[in-house]
Enzyme design. Structure first.
Site, PDB file in Angstrom:
ATOM      1  N   TYR A  60      60.656  26.310  51.130  1.00 49.95           N
ATOM      2  CA  TYR A  60      61.259  26.661  52.408  1.00 49.95           C
ATOM      3  C   TYR A  60      62.125  25.559  53.005  1.00 49.95           C
ATOM      4  CZ  TYR A  60      59.074  31.169  53.065  1.00 49.95           C
ATOM      5  OH  TYR A  60      58.726  32.486  52.955  1.00 49.95           O
ATOM      6  N   GLU A  61      61.976  24.346  52.587  1.00 50.83           N
ATOM      7  CA  GLU A  61      62.748  23.256  53.168  1.00 50.83           C
ATOM      8  C   GLU A  61      63.488  22.475  52.091  1.00 50.83           C
ATOM      9  OE1 GLU A  61      60.127  22.174  57.135  1.00 50.83           O
ATOM     10  OE2 GLU A  61      60.258  20.745  55.494  1.00 50.83           O
TER      11      GLU A  61
END
Length: 284
Positions: free
Chosen positions: A24-25
């Site tokens: 997600y990052e």
């Protein structure tokens, strides 16, 4: 420096929802690629638009001199926003924010800081560093530096994936085993999809359970072989978590993770990598 947060929980980490720990990052080191924050911000806007156009996903972006500030900035305007933090403006930006905004500060650390009458990052920045060290050890020193906007950690360009996992925090603490086991099936399927997409096999399965009062426990099982078989992952995951459900406590969060990863070497196209033979689930 920039961090892109894609598909993140818009409730600032205090809400409840599915969290992926694998993808997600992303941190981008823009050193040598842009001349100033304005150019970095323009690049960030381009990234946001391309992610939206190609993946139909919103993302928030933080642009700042270091990883911590970029991370906090990316969380500031979710789910689709851009925050730019300059080196001179960092302390002013951080000052009114709660201490939980600092990456790595969880409920227990926050509780210790509250006992010291420290609620905001500004109060942490003004605190006695020796007192923080007495209460929190080396963590106290690091938190004091973070409150000043200092983060010496570097972006790791060639990162090797060591594990793939998913967690879900339920909207309400639950005791009934059926929806928990159903959720474990869903987490296993998501992880399995990423294993196939990325070409990994695993040997170790770990489950995580957090009860209603934040008591958190993990249990792991290592196989004697590497595999990416969905049934093995699903069955062992549910067997591991079932031992926690026997305590009849309300559950707040469950998680599933695979580790001890190895690559599947194949000429097959991405997303169509072969699976290993379906070994039976290893009994516990």
């Amino acid at each position: 420096m920039g961090v892109v947060t894609v598909g993140a929980d818009p409730k600032e980490g205090r809400g409840r929802g599915v969290v992926s720990s694998a993808s997600y990052e992303a941190y981008l080191d823009l050193s040598g690629r842009v001349e100033d924050l304005d150019q970095a911000a323009n690049l960030a806007r381009t990234i946001m638009q391309e992610v939206l156009d190609r993946e139909d996903l919103s993302c928030s972006v933080g642009v700042a001199p270091n990883k911590m500030l970029a991370k906090i900035g990316s969380d500031f305007r979710k789910p689709y926003g851009l925050t730019v933090i300059s080196e001179k403006g960092a302390k002013e930006f951080l000052s009114p924010l709660g201490v939980r905004k600092i990456p790595g500060v969880g409920p227990r650390t926050e509780e210790i800081l509250l006992d010291l009458d420290i609620r905001t990052i500004g109060q942490l920045a003004a605190a006695d560093p020796d007192r923080l060290a007495r209460q929190l050890g080396i963590l106290g020193k690091r938190l004091y530096e973070r409150a000043q906007g200092i983060d010496p950690s570097e972006v790791v360009v060639n990162y090797e994936t060591k594990s793939i996992g998913r967690e879900v925090t339920f909207e309400r603490d639950i005791k009934d085993a059926a929806p928990i086991l159903q959720m474990m099936d869903g987490l296993a399927e998501e992880i399995h999809g990423e294993l196939i997409e990325c070409g990994f096999r695993f040997k170790t399965i770990t489950v995580k359970v957090r009860y209603e009062h934040f008591d958190t426990f993990t249990r792991a099982r290592s196989l004697s072989f590497s595999t990416n078989d969905l049934d093995i992952l699903r069955n062992n995951g549910k067997r591991l978590v079932d031992q926690f459900l026997r305590k009849k406590k309300k559950v707040r969060l469950v998680g599933l993770r695979v580790s001890a990863l190895s690559r599947v070497y194949s000429n097959a196209r991405r997303g169509q990598l072969p699976q290993t033979a379906p070994y039976p689930a290893v009994p516990l």
